[in-house]
Design an enzyme around this catalytic site. Structure first.
Site, PDB file in Angstrom:
ATOM      1  CE1 TYR A 147       1.080   0.258   4.416  1.00 40.48           C
ATOM      2  CE2 TYR A 147      -0.172  -1.791   4.466  1.00 40.48           C
ATOM      3  CZ  TYR A 147       0.726  -0.911   5.062  1.00 40.48           C
ATOM      4  OH  TYR A 147       1.265  -1.195   6.295  1.00 40.48           O
ATOM      5  CE  LYS A 162       6.280  -0.500   6.109  1.00 46.93           C
ATOM      6  NZ  LYS A 162       7.522  -1.243   6.342  1.00 46.93           N
TER       7      LYS A 162
HETATM    8  P1  NAP Z   1       7.853  -8.449  12.768  1.00 50.35           P
HETATM    9  O1  NAP Z   1       8.334  -9.848  12.922  1.00 50.35           O
HETATM   10  O2  NAP Z   1       7.050  -7.854  13.885  1.00 50.35           O
HETATM   11  O3  NAP Z   1       9.104  -7.533  12.455  1.00 50.35           O
HETATM   12  C1  NAP Z   1       9.307  -6.256  12.941  1.00 50.35           C
HETATM   13  C2  NAP Z   1      10.744  -6.194  13.455  1.00 50.35           C
HETATM   14  O4  NAP Z   1      11.094  -4.833  13.695  1.00 50.35           O
HETATM   15  C3  NAP Z   1      10.941  -6.955  14.762  1.00 50.35           C
HETATM   16  O5  NAP Z   1      12.042  -7.836  14.618  1.00 50.35           O
HETATM   17  C4  NAP Z   1      11.258  -5.870  15.791  1.00 50.35           C
HETATM   18  O6  NAP Z   1      12.228  -6.360  16.729  1.00 50.35           O
HETATM   19  C5  NAP Z   1      11.819  -4.773  14.908  1.00 50.35           C
HETATM   20  N1  NAP Z   1      11.615  -3.429  15.477  1.00 50.35           N
HETATM   21  C6  NAP Z   1      10.442  -2.860  15.841  1.00 50.35           C
HETATM   22  N2  NAP Z   1      10.668  -1.638  16.356  1.00 50.35           N
HETATM   23  C7  NAP Z   1      12.012  -1.438  16.287  1.00 50.35           C
HETATM   24  C8  NAP Z   1      12.854  -0.356  16.650  1.00 50.35           C
HETATM   25  N3  NAP Z   1      12.368   0.767  17.194  1.00 50.35           N
HETATM   26  N4  NAP Z   1      14.189  -0.487  16.462  1.00 50.35           N
HETATM   27  C9  NAP Z   1      14.701  -1.629  15.916  1.00 50.35           C
HETATM   28  N5  NAP Z   1      13.956  -2.668  15.544  1.00 50.35           N
HETATM   29  C10 NAP Z   1      12.616  -2.575  15.727  1.00 50.35           C
HETATM   30  O7  NAP Z   1       6.949  -8.289  11.456  1.00 50.35           O
HETATM   31  P2  NAP Z   1       7.155  -8.774   9.934  1.00 50.35           P
HETATM   32  O8  NAP Z   1       5.813  -9.176   9.472  1.00 50.35           O
HETATM   33  O9  NAP Z   1       8.292  -9.714   9.817  1.00 50.35           O
HETATM   34  O10 NAP Z   1       7.522  -7.401   9.181  1.00 50.35           O
HETATM   35  C11 NAP Z   1       8.814  -7.153   8.643  1.00 50.35           C
HETATM   36  C12 NAP Z   1       8.741  -6.019   7.628  1.00 50.35           C
HETATM   37  O11 NAP Z   1       7.889  -6.402   6.541  1.00 50.35           O
HETATM   38  C13 NAP Z   1       8.173  -4.714   8.160  1.00 50.35           C
HETATM   39  O12 NAP Z   1       8.843  -3.621   7.552  1.00 50.35           O
HETATM   40  C14 NAP Z   1       6.726  -4.739   7.698  1.00 50.35           C
HETATM   41  O13 NAP Z   1       6.161  -3.434   7.574  1.00 50.35           O
HETATM   42  C15 NAP Z   1       6.919  -5.382   6.340  1.00 50.35           C
HETATM   43  N6  NAP Z   1       5.695  -5.996   5.805  1.00 50.35           N
HETATM   44  C16 NAP Z   1       5.249  -7.187   6.308  1.00 50.35           C
HETATM   45  C17 NAP Z   1       4.103  -7.772   5.760  1.00 50.35           C
HETATM   46  C18 NAP Z   1       3.598  -9.104   6.235  1.00 50.35           C
HETATM   47  O14 NAP Z   1       2.575  -9.574   5.686  1.00 50.35           O
HETATM   48  N7  NAP Z   1       4.238  -9.771   7.193  1.00 50.35           N
HETATM   49  C19 NAP Z   1       3.413  -7.117   4.743  1.00 50.35           C
HETATM   50  C20 NAP Z   1       3.884  -5.898   4.270  1.00 50.35           C
HETATM   51  C21 NAP Z   1       5.036  -5.355   4.808  1.00 50.35           C
HETATM   52  P3  NAP Z   1      12.299  -5.862  18.271  1.00 50.35           P
HETATM   53  O15 NAP Z   1      10.925  -6.013  18.848  1.00 50.35           O
HETATM   54  O16 NAP Z   1      13.319  -6.774  18.887  1.00 50.35           O
HETATM   55  O17 NAP Z   1      12.754  -4.434  18.235  1.00 50.35           O
END
Ligand code: NAP
Length: 263
Positions: A147, A162
């Site tokens: 998005y 984003k």
């Molecule tokens: P996730 O496992 O919750 O990943 C988010 C990561 O960011 C966690 O490892 C978290 O680790 C870290 N994080 C959060 N706040 C932080 C901070 N202030 N400083 C440093 N690290 C931080 O979720 P995910 O689904 O794998 O998402 C990964 C990426 O893909 C993201 O950019 C998300 O927007 C994008 N995305 C995912 C999807 C999907 O369907 N899964 C779809 C579109 C986009 P800590 O808690 O240890 O800090």
């Protein structure tokens, strides 16, 4: 997708690299020869993935970092270069998100997401510039969402952040091409992870509703996204710069005006 170790000798930082999609990038890049620094706030998220990489014969360093704090981001880059001697690749993957209508969103909620996603991505990219520039080699990959160039009712904070990262991707690609630094992005649709499910798929029918909108009729597989990331960070993609590749099974275009299925 790749059989040869295309990242042999390369060093990569992956923010949010301990969990979900970040972990998938880490495992794939390690298998392709990269040495890795994984960075996020909680060492408890990073260490198990680092241990997994070491068990497969790779090298991984956990660096506790809050990407919202420039000094911590500079420390992340400094420690990576001290440990591995260089920095070639940065994946800006860390993010925060939660569901909330814009009319109910607090200023703090807005700031929290924009700080991680938009400001954090800039701080990490800016800090990575010096070691990349000094060796005239760098690959930065920003993780958007499908998005990012559209709209996302229910997550205006994430959508706006984003979109900002998409604009940053294009702008830094132009400014830093002279240092042989390429800046690209991937824009994932739905790839089930614990983080996404716990924050965004809150109702029992959320998964079914999400699936309904995907022409491919399935969610993405982590390895599909990791392979795309590997391609864009590899030297095979050397003429691709400032681009965002959507990977969502066609969901982004699935807004039919007509009831075409019943024609
Ligand atoms: P996730 O496992 O919750 O990943 C988010 C990561 O960011 C966690 O490892 C978290 O680790 C870290 N994080 C959060 N706040 C932080 C901070 N202030 N400083 C440093 N690290 C931080 O979720 P995910 O689904 O794998 O998402 C990964 C990426 O893909 C993201 O950019 C998300 O927007 C994008 N995305 C995912 C999807 C999907 O369907 N899964 C779809 C579109 C986009 P800590 O808690 O240890 O800090």
């Amino acid at each position: 997708m790749f059989r040869e170790p295309i990242f042999r000798d390369r060093v990569a930082i992956i923010t949010g690299g301990g969990t979900g999609l970040g972990r998938a990038f880490a495992l794939r890049f390690s298998d392709l020869g990269a040495r890795l620094a994984l960075a996020s706030r909680d060492a408890g998220h990073l260490e198990p993935t680092c241990a997994e990489i070491r068990a497969r014969g790779g090298e991984a360093l956990a660096v506790e970092t809050d990407v919202r704090i420039p000094e911590q981001v500079e420390n992340m880059v400094r420690r990576t270069v001290e440990h591995f001697g260089r920095l070639d690749i940065l994946i800006n993957n860390a993010a925060g998100n939660f569901l909330c209508k814009a009319e109910k969103l607090s200023y703090n909620g807005w700031r929290a997401v924009v700080d991680i996603v938009l400001n954090g991505t800039f701080y990490c990219s800016r800090a990575a510039l010096e070691p990349m520039k000094s060796r005239q080699y760098g690959r930065i990959l920003n993780i958007l969402a499908s998005y990012a160039d559209g709209a996302s009712p229910g997550t205006v904070h994430s959508c706006a952040a984003k979109a900002g990262v998409l604009a940053m991707t294009r702008t830094l690609a132009v400014e830093w091409a002279r240092y042989n630094i390429r800046v690209n992005a991937v824009a994932p649709g739905s790839f089930p992870t614990e983080g996404a499910s716990s924050r965004l798929w809150l109702t029992p029918d959320a998964e079914v509703r999400a699936l309904r909108g995907i022409p491919a009729a399935r969610f993405g597989r982590h390895e599909e996204l990791a392979d795309l990331a590997a391609f864009l960070c590899s030297d095979y993609a050397d003429y691709i710069n400032g681009e965002s590749v959507t990977i969502d099974g066609g969901a982004k275009w699935n807004h039919p005006v007509f009831d075409w299925e019943n024609l």
